[in-house]
Design a protein around this motif. Structure first.
Motif, PDB file in Angstrom:
ATOM      1  N   SER A  74      64.558  -5.222 -32.236  1.00  0.00           N
ATOM      2  CA  SER A  74      63.120  -5.276 -31.952  1.00  0.00           C
ATOM      3  C   SER A  74      62.252  -5.112 -33.204  1.00  0.00           C
ATOM      4  CB  SER A  74      62.753  -4.194 -30.930  1.00  0.00           C
ATOM      5  OG  SER A  74      63.045  -2.902 -31.439  1.00  0.00           O
ATOM      6  N   VAL A  75      62.821  -4.596 -34.280  1.00  0.00           N
ATOM      7  CA  VAL A  75      62.017  -4.386 -35.488  1.00  0.00           C
ATOM      8  C   VAL A  75      62.042  -5.600 -36.411  1.00  0.00           C
ATOM      9  CG1 VAL A  75      62.478  -1.918 -35.393  1.00  0.00           C
ATOM     10  CG2 VAL A  75      63.855  -3.365 -36.900  1.00  0.00           C
ATOM     11  N   LEU A  76      62.846  -6.621 -36.110  1.00  0.00           N
ATOM     12  CA  LEU A  76      62.991  -7.748 -37.025  1.00  0.00           C
ATOM     13  C   LEU A  76      61.698  -8.534 -37.189  1.00  0.00           C
ATOM     14  CD1 LEU A  76      66.538  -9.178 -36.183  1.00  0.00           C
ATOM     15  CD2 LEU A  76      65.809  -7.923 -38.222  1.00  0.00           C
ATOM     16  N   LEU A  77      61.050  -8.901 -36.081  1.00  0.00           N
ATOM     17  CA  LEU A  77      59.836  -9.720 -36.170  1.00  0.00           C
ATOM     18  C   LEU A  77      58.695  -8.973 -36.849  1.00  0.00           C
ATOM     19  CD1 LEU A  77      58.698 -12.476 -35.576  1.00  0.00           C
ATOM     20  CD2 LEU A  77      57.979 -11.666 -33.320  1.00  0.00           C
ATOM     21  N   PRO A  78      58.350  -7.757 -36.405  1.00  0.00           N
ATOM     22  CA  PRO A  78      57.289  -7.036 -37.124  1.00  0.00           C
ATOM     23  C   PRO A  78      57.697  -6.716 -38.565  1.00  0.00           C
ATOM     24  CG  PRO A  78      58.301  -5.619 -35.467  1.00  0.00           C
ATOM     25  CD  PRO A  78      58.781  -7.002 -35.213  1.00  0.00           C
ATOM     26  N   GLY A  79      58.984  -6.488 -38.808  1.00  0.00           N
ATOM     27  CA  GLY A  79      59.447  -6.246 -40.173  1.00  0.00           C
ATOM     28  C   GLY A  79      59.219  -7.463 -41.047  1.00  0.00           C
ATOM     29  N   LEU A  80      59.440  -8.658 -40.489  1.00  0.00           N
ATOM     30  CA  LEU A  80      59.194  -9.895 -41.220  1.00  0.00           C
ATOM     31  C   LEU A  80      57.702 -10.061 -41.520  1.00  0.00           C
ATOM     32  CD1 LEU A  80      60.422 -12.505 -42.366  1.00  0.00           C
ATOM     33  CD2 LEU A  80      60.030 -13.567 -40.131  1.00  0.00           C
ATOM     34  N   ALA A  81      56.855  -9.672 -40.563  1.00  0.00           N
ATOM     35  CA  ALA A  81      55.407  -9.739 -40.780  1.00  0.00           C
ATOM     36  C   ALA A  81      54.992  -8.815 -41.920  1.00  0.00           C
ATOM     37  CB  ALA A  81      54.670  -9.361 -39.492  1.00  0.00           C
ATOM     38  N   PHE A  82      55.566  -7.623 -41.954  1.00  0.00           N
ATOM     39  CA  PHE A  82      55.252  -6.704 -43.044  1.00  0.00           C
ATOM     40  C   PHE A  82      55.736  -7.254 -44.383  1.00  0.00           C
ATOM     41  CE2 PHE A  82      54.622  -3.258 -39.880  1.00  0.00           C
ATOM     42  CZ  PHE A  82      53.418  -2.773 -40.373  1.00  0.00           C
ATOM     43  N   MET A  83      56.892  -7.913 -44.378  1.00  0.00           N
ATOM     44  CA  MET A  83      57.399  -8.477 -45.619  1.00  0.00           C
ATOM     45  C   MET A  83      56.461  -9.552 -46.150  1.00  0.00           C
ATOM     46  SD  MET A  83      60.974 -10.509 -46.438  1.00  0.00           S
ATOM     47  CE  MET A  83      60.297 -12.128 -46.028  1.00  0.00           C
ATOM     48  N   VAL A  84      56.072 -10.491 -45.292  1.00  0.00           N
ATOM     49  CA  VAL A  84      55.214 -11.601 -45.723  1.00  0.00           C
ATOM     50  C   VAL A  84      53.846 -11.102 -46.175  1.00  0.00           C
ATOM     51  CG1 VAL A  84      54.036 -13.695 -44.962  1.00  0.00           C
ATOM     52  CG2 VAL A  84      56.409 -13.286 -44.286  1.00  0.00           C
ATOM     53  N   LEU A  85      53.211 -10.274 -45.352  1.00  0.00           N
ATOM     54  CA  LEU A  85      51.869  -9.791 -45.689  1.00  0.00           C
ATOM     55  C   LEU A  85      51.906  -8.837 -46.883  1.00  0.00           C
ATOM     56  CD1 LEU A  85      50.396  -9.194 -42.119  1.00  0.00           C
ATOM     57  CD2 LEU A  85      49.876 -11.071 -43.692  1.00  0.00           C
ATOM     58  N   GLY A  86      52.920  -7.982 -46.921  1.00  0.00           N
ATOM     59  CA  GLY A  86      53.029  -7.054 -48.041  1.00  0.00           C
ATOM     60  C   GLY A  86      53.249  -7.775 -49.350  1.00  0.00           C
ATOM     61  N   LEU A  87      54.165  -8.731 -49.367  1.00  0.00           N
ATOM     62  CA  LEU A  87      54.418  -9.490 -50.589  1.00  0.00           C
ATOM     63  C   LEU A  87      53.189 -10.288 -51.001  1.00  0.00           C
ATOM     64  CD1 LEU A  87      58.035 -10.855 -49.982  1.00  0.00           C
ATOM     65  CD2 LEU A  87      57.347  -8.995 -51.486  1.00  0.00           C
ATOM     66  N   ALA A  88      52.488 -10.880 -50.028  1.00  0.00           N
ATOM     67  CA  ALA A  88      51.285 -11.654 -50.346  1.00  0.00           C
ATOM     68  C   ALA A  88      50.197 -10.763 -50.930  1.00  0.00           C
ATOM     69  CB  ALA A  88      50.773 -12.363 -49.090  1.00  0.00           C
ATOM     70  N   ALA A  89      50.035  -9.571 -50.368  1.00  0.00           N
ATOM     71  CA  ALA A  89      49.012  -8.644 -50.869  1.00  0.00           C
ATOM     72  C   ALA A  89      49.337  -8.201 -52.287  1.00  0.00           C
ATOM     73  CB  ALA A  89      48.917  -7.427 -49.947  1.00  0.00           C
ATOM     74  N   PHE A  90      50.587  -7.828 -52.532  1.00  0.00           N
ATOM     75  CA  PHE A  90      50.972  -7.369 -53.865  1.00  0.00           C
ATOM     76  C   PHE A  90      50.990  -8.516 -54.868  1.00  0.00           C
ATOM     77  CE2 PHE A  90      52.738  -3.614 -51.625  1.00  0.00           C
ATOM     78  CZ  PHE A  90      52.113  -2.640 -52.394  1.00  0.00           C
ATOM     79  N   LEU A  91      51.391  -9.709 -54.429  1.00  0.00           N
ATOM     80  CA  LEU A  91      51.395 -10.851 -55.339  1.00  0.00           C
ATOM     81  C   LEU A  91      49.978 -11.207 -55.765  1.00  0.00           C
ATOM     82  CD1 LEU A  91      52.899 -13.079 -56.817  1.00  0.00           C
ATOM     83  CD2 LEU A  91      52.745 -14.475 -54.745  1.00  0.00           C
ATOM     84  N   GLY A  92      49.027 -11.158 -54.822  1.00  0.00           N
ATOM     85  CA  GLY A  92      47.636 -11.435 -55.177  1.00  0.00           C
ATOM     86  C   GLY A  92      47.129 -10.476 -56.239  1.00  0.00           C
ATOM     87  N   LEU A  93      47.444  -9.196 -56.079  1.00  0.00           N
ATOM     88  CA  LEU A  93      47.015  -8.201 -57.069  1.00  0.00           C
ATOM     89  C   LEU A  93      47.760  -8.401 -58.392  1.00  0.00           C
ATOM     90  CD1 LEU A  93      46.856  -5.022 -54.796  1.00  0.00           C
ATOM     91  CD2 LEU A  93      44.953  -6.436 -55.601  1.00  0.00           C
ATOM     92  N   GLY A  94      49.049  -8.752 -58.306  1.00  0.00           N
ATOM     93  CA  GLY A  94      49.818  -9.001 -59.518  1.00  0.00           C
ATOM     94  C   GLY A  94      49.280 -10.190 -60.295  1.00  0.00           C
ATOM     95  N   LEU A  95      48.910 -11.262 -59.584  1.00  0.00           N
ATOM     96  CA  LEU A  95      48.340 -12.438 -60.240  1.00  0.00           C
ATOM     97  C   LEU A  95      46.963 -12.142 -60.811  1.00  0.00           C
ATOM     98  CD1 LEU A  95      49.359 -15.268 -57.733  1.00  0.00           C
ATOM     99  CD2 LEU A  95      50.381 -14.737 -59.955  1.00  0.00           C
ATOM    100  N   LEU A  96      46.214 -11.287 -60.141  1.00  0.00           N
ATOM    101  CA  LEU A  96      44.894 -10.921 -60.645  1.00  0.00           C
ATOM    102  C   LEU A  96      45.003 -10.204 -61.986  1.00  0.00           C
ATOM    103  CD1 LEU A  96      41.821 -10.617 -60.285  1.00  0.00           C
ATOM    104  CD2 LEU A  96      42.279  -8.509 -59.003  1.00  0.00           C
ATOM    105  N   ILE A  97      45.920  -9.247 -62.070  1.00  0.00           N
ATOM    106  CA  ILE A  97      46.104  -8.502 -63.317  1.00  0.00           C
ATOM    107  C   ILE A  97      46.795  -9.365 -64.367  1.00  0.00           C
ATOM    108  CG2 ILE A  97      47.288  -6.541 -64.380  1.00  0.00           C
ATOM    109  CD1 ILE A  97      46.858  -5.017 -61.778  1.00  0.00           C
ATOM    110  N   GLY A  98      47.900  -9.987 -63.956  1.00  0.00           N
ATOM    111  CA  GLY A  98      48.666 -10.793 -64.903  1.00  0.00           C
ATOM    112  C   GLY A  98      47.925 -12.024 -65.376  1.00  0.00           C
ATOM    113  N   GLY A  99      46.976 -12.500 -64.574  1.00  0.00           N
ATOM    114  CA  GLY A  99      46.255 -13.723 -64.918  1.00  0.00           C
ATOM    115  C   GLY A  99      44.926 -13.498 -65.606  1.00  0.00           C
ATOM    116  N   THR A 100      44.580 -12.258 -65.901  1.00  0.00           N
ATOM    117  CA  THR A 100      43.291 -11.988 -66.538  1.00  0.00           C
ATOM    118  C   THR A 100      43.393 -11.128 -67.797  1.00  0.00           C
ATOM    119  OG1 THR A 100      42.938 -10.085 -65.069  1.00  0.00           O
ATOM    120  CG2 THR A 100      41.999 -12.201 -64.379  1.00  0.00           C
ATOM    121  N   LEU A 101      44.419 -10.303 -67.894  1.00  0.00           N
ATOM    122  CA  LEU A 101      44.528  -9.376 -69.021  1.00  0.00           C
ATOM    123  C   LEU A 101      45.582  -9.852 -70.024  1.00  0.00           C
ATOM    124  CD1 LEU A 101      44.511  -5.990 -67.054  1.00  0.00           C
ATOM    125  CD2 LEU A 101      42.561  -7.187 -68.074  1.00  0.00           C
TER     126      LEU A 101
END
Length: 239
Positions: free
Chosen positions: A127-154
Motif C-alpha cells: 500500500s505504500v508503493l504508490l504514495p512512495g512513488l509520488a514522494f519520490m517524483v515530487l521530492g526529486l523535482a523540488a530538490f532538482l529545481g533548487l539544485g538547478l537554481l543554485i548550480g545555474g546562477t552561482l
C-alpha cells in the motif's frame, strides 16, 4: 531517443563518480544502520521502518539537490551545458535526461536501502508503493529545481561550498533524518513546509499511517515554484 541516450549518460556519470556514490548511497546506508542502533533522543533508537524512511529522504535529497547543483555548476564552467543545449537534444531534453537519471538512481538507492533494511527487520506493505512513488517524483523535482537554481546562477566554487553546507544543515536541522517532533515546537512547525522537512516527514508518515496530503502539497508547490524560478534565472555558462 536522444533523451533516453542522455538519461543513460547522466545515470552512468552519477554511478561512476566516487564522491557521488559516497554521498548518494554509502552515507544513507550508514545512516540507516546507525539510526537503528544508536539513540539520539530520550525515546531511544529509531524503529527500522522510520529509520528507513529517514535514510531514503536523505538519499533522495543528496541525489536531487547536492549532486546536481555541483555537477551543473562545473558543467557550466566547462561549456558542456551550452554545447548540449545547441544539439538536437535541446534544453528541455537535457533537463529531462537529468530528471530521468536521478529517478533511476533514486530507485537504486531505495533498493539498496531496502536490502539493508530487510536484514534489520524492515517491514513492507504494498500500500505504500504508490504514495512512495509520488514522494519520490515530487521530492526529486523540488530538490532538482533548487539544485538547478543554485548550480545555474552561482560560480562553481560558491556552489560547492553552499550545496555541501545546505546538505549538512538539511540533515541536521531540516527534519530529513530527525523527526520534526524532536525539534522545538516552533521550528518543527516551520520545517515541515520546507522540501527536506516535507519529504522526511511524509516518508515517515507512510509507515505510521499519519496523514501525508500536506507533505505532498508542500513538495508539489516547491517543485513548481523552484522549477519556474530556476528556469527564469538559469545561465548556461559562467561568463
Amino acid at each position: 531517443m536522444t533523451v533516453l541516450a542522455q538519461t543513460r549518460f547522466e545515470t552512468a556519470t552519477i554511478l561512476r563518480n566516487g564522491e557521488q556514490a559516497l554521498l548518494n548511497i554509502i552515507i544513507p546506508v550508514a545512516a540507516l544502520i546507525v539510526l537503528t542502533n544508536v539513540s539520539f533522543s530520550p525515546s531511544g533508537a529509531m524503529d527500522v521502518d522510520m529509520a528507513f524512511a529517514s535514510s531514503l529522504a536523505l538519499a533522495w535529497a543528496s541525489t536531487g539537490f547536492t549532486s546536481q547543483a555541483i555537477a551543473v555548476a562545473f558543467d557550466r564552467r566547462w561549456g558542456v551545458l551550452r554545447m548540449l543545449a545547441t544539439t538536437p537534444l535541446g534544453p528541455k531534453g537535457l533537463f529531462a535526461g537529468k530528471l530521468g537519471a536521478i529517478a533511476i538512481v533514486a530507485l537504486i538507492q531505495a533498493a539498496a536501502l531496502a536490502i539493508v533494511g530487510a536484514f534489520l527487520g524492515l517491514g513492507f506493505t504494498v500500500s505504500v508503493l504508490l504514495p512512495g512513488l509520488a514522494f519520490m517524483v515530487l521530492g526529486l523535482a523540488a530538490f532538482l529545481g533548487l539544485g538547478l537554481l543554485i548550480g545555474g546562477t552561482l560560480k562553481p566554487e560558491a556552489v560547492l561550498a553552499l550545496a555541501n553546507t545546505l546538505w549538512i544543515v538539511m540533515a541536521g536541522l531540516g527534519a530529513i533524518i530527525i523527526p520534526a517532533s524532536e525539534y522545538p515546537s516552533w521550528w518543527g512547525a516551520i520545517v515541515e513546509f520546507t522540501p527536506p522537512g516535507a519529504l522526511g516527514e511524509g516518508l515517515r508518515n507512510l509507515g505510521s499511517g499519519e496523514p501525508i496530503i500536506k507533505h505532498i502539497l508542500v513538495l508539489g508547490g516547491w517543485a513548481v515554484g523552484g522549477g519556474l524560478l530556476a528556469a527564469s534565472r538559469f545561465r548556461w555558462d559562467t561568463k
